[in-house]
Design a protein around this motif. Structure first.
Motif, short mmCIF file in Angstrom:
data_model
loop_
_atom_site.label_atom_id
_atom_site.label_comp_id
_atom_site.label_asym_id
_atom_site.label_seq_id
_atom_site.Cartn_x
_atom_site.Cartn_y
_atom_site.Cartn_z
N GLY A 150 42.90 29.50 40.09
CA GLY A 150 43.59 30.45 40.97
C GLY A 150 43.62 31.87 40.43
O GLY A 150 43.02 32.78 41.00
N LEU A 151 44.29 32.06 39.29
CA LEU A 151 44.43 33.41 38.75
C LEU A 151 43.09 34.01 38.33
O LEU A 151 42.95 35.23 38.28
CB LEU A 151 45.38 33.40 37.54
CG LEU A 151 46.85 33.06 37.83
CD1 LEU A 151 47.67 33.13 36.56
CD2 LEU A 151 47.41 34.00 38.89
N SER A 152 42.12 33.16 38.03
CA SER A 152 40.80 33.67 37.65
C SER A 152 40.15 34.47 38.77
O SER A 152 39.26 35.29 38.52
CB SER A 152 39.89 32.52 37.24
OG SER A 152 39.72 31.61 38.31
N LEU A 153 40.60 34.24 40.02
CA LEU A 153 40.05 35.01 41.15
C LEU A 153 40.44 36.48 41.06
O LEU A 153 39.81 37.33 41.69
CB LEU A 153 40.55 34.42 42.47
CG LEU A 153 40.15 32.96 42.76
CD1 LEU A 153 40.80 32.49 44.04
CD2 LEU A 153 38.64 32.83 42.84
N LEU A 154 41.49 36.78 40.28
CA LEU A 154 41.94 38.16 40.13
C LEU A 154 41.31 38.86 38.94
O LEU A 154 41.66 40.01 38.64
CB LEU A 154 43.48 38.18 39.97
CG LEU A 154 44.28 37.48 41.07
CD1 LEU A 154 45.77 37.51 40.72
CD2 LEU A 154 44.03 38.13 42.41
N ALA A 155 40.37 38.20 38.27
CA ALA A 155 39.76 38.76 37.08
C ALA A 155 39.00 40.05 37.39
O ALA A 155 38.40 40.21 38.46
CB ALA A 155 38.81 37.75 36.45
N SER A 156 39.02 40.96 36.43
CA SER A 156 38.29 42.23 36.58
C SER A 156 36.79 41.96 36.62
O SER A 156 36.27 41.10 35.91
CB SER A 156 38.61 43.16 35.40
OG SER A 156 37.78 44.30 35.43
N SER A 157 36.09 42.70 37.45
CA SER A 157 34.64 42.55 37.56
C SER A 157 33.89 43.44 36.59
O SER A 157 32.65 43.40 36.53
CB SER A 157 34.20 42.87 39.00
OG SER A 157 34.56 44.20 39.34
N HIS A 158 34.60 44.26 35.84
CA HIS A 158 33.94 45.15 34.88
C HIS A 158 33.39 44.35 33.70
O HIS A 158 33.91 43.28 33.36
CB HIS A 158 34.92 46.20 34.36
CG HIS A 158 35.38 47.17 35.41
ND1 HIS A 158 34.52 47.87 36.20
CD2 HIS A 158 36.63 47.55 35.79
CE1 HIS A 158 35.19 48.65 37.04
NE2 HIS A 158 36.48 48.47 36.80
#
Length: 367
Positions: free
Chosen positions: A262-270
């Protein structure tokens, strides 16, 4: 800070691979003393939790990001040798299944994050604990400092490996300054996450925290006649009370699934710190695709479900469960002889405990 294929030449990759195999073999022998009554399950749960949290990249600034390394966290919770096994488990699953980190660079990654990150983090934790009050709560700031310093230590370890066998001519001073600068900032995030997790475990089950076990107060037992008996916290009978309950295990697994799925979906794409430094200094283009790039779960997304949200959610959940399984199996290898060793020491340990208990009882009666 996962090193991809292509950053290091073949001799360096081979050399770090040999070093990693030797260190993991030593860890399998030494971890028998750390597993205790919790057995391999706690190690597997810590591994899947580290795997899950590593999926959550947090923004650092200037177009880069960082993520938990987890070496200091693992060492604090389950001990340094078991911590090496935990990090090795995480890196194996990431490299072989999710194509995160190169396969030829697997030994370098284990050396960097699984050995340097764990041992430096643990040594710092023990050093800080030596000057703090002797109570379980002191483990929290000690773990934070261990996490803070373990990240730049791993960054400098990569710099040393690149100095030996880097595939592009990069000035060593510039590389060291860039790696140390960015990863010192990432270390702050590492410290915050490590402290938060350790604080939660210490608040509920300090006896399960390896670095806090010698800080747990002695037990005072009172029988029906009012006589008090003091049992030292490090006595065998006290250790036997340290059990991993289904409630605690279920809570840690549930937290891992929520973070990974779940929270991994909010990870930064940088890009993370190493990728950013590689792009900035011009050696990022030497990276090559991992042989595991064709895996159905490469890139932390289940290809059968496409690149959308559900693919990432399912990939995260599968990764957590797979890491748990591999972590339990690897830790079980370390505990195979533990039962025999404990059996040969049971009578001696019981006698020592009885003597300690009687001494404690006599001292209580005299007072």
């Amino acid at each position: 800070m996962h090193i991809p294929d292509g950053f290091l030449d073949a001799p360096t990759s081979l050399g770090t691979g040999v070093l990693a195999v030797g260190a993991v073999g030593l860890a399998l022998r030494q971890a028998r003393k750390e597993l205790g009554e919790t057995g391999p399950v706690l190690a597997g749960l810590v591994a899947c939790f580290v795997f899950a949290v590593q999926m959550v990249n947090f923004p650092v600034g200037a177009g880069t990001s960082g993520h938990l390394l987890g070496g200091a966290l693992a060492a604090t919770l389950v001990g340094p040798w078991t911590g090496v096994l935990v990090m090795t488990t995480v890196l194996l699953v990431q490299g072989l299944v999710f194509a995160d980190g190169g396969l030829t660079a697997l030994g370098a990654n284990v050396t960097d994050m699984g050995i340097v990150g764990v041992l430096v983090g643990y040594l710092v934790v023990r050093g800080v604990l030596a000057v703090l009050p002797r109570r379980p709560g002191s483990v929290v700031p000690a773990a934070a400092v261990g996490g803070l310093l373990s990240v730049p230590a791993a960054a400098l370890a990569f710099t040393a490996m690149y100095a030996v066998g880097g595939t592009a001519p990069i000035p060593l001073g510039r590389l060291a300054a860039a790696m140390l600068g960015w990863h010192a900032i990432i270390g702050v995030g590492e410290a915050v996450i490590t402290a938060a997790v350790v604080a939660a475990v210490v608040a509920s089950r300090p006896d399960l925290v390896h670095a806090a076990r010698h800080l747990v107060p002695d037990l005072e037992l009172v029988d029906a006649e009012g006589r008090r008996t003091v049992v030292r916290a490090d006595a065998p009978v006290a250790r036997r009370s340290t059990r991993l309950t289904p409630r605690f295990a279920g809570g840690l697994l549930a937290a891992s699934l929520v973070v990974g799925g779940g929270l991994s979906l909010l990870a930064s794409s940088h890009p993370d710190g190493l990728e950013y430094v590689g792009e900035t200094l011009g050696f990022g283009s030497t990276a090559t695709d991992s042989a595991a790039a064709s895996s159905p779960l490469a890139g932390y997304s289940l290809r059968w479900l496409g690149d959308g949200t559900w693919g990432s959610v399912v990939a995260g959940i599968l990764g957590v469960l797979l890491t748990l399984l591999v972590g339990v199996l690897l830790s079980s290898m370390a505990g195979r002889r533990r039962e025999g060793l404990e059996g040969s020491q049971t009578s001696a340990g019981a006698e020592g405990c009885t003597e300690e208990t009687l001494v404690g009882s006599e001292q209580s009666e005299r007072r």
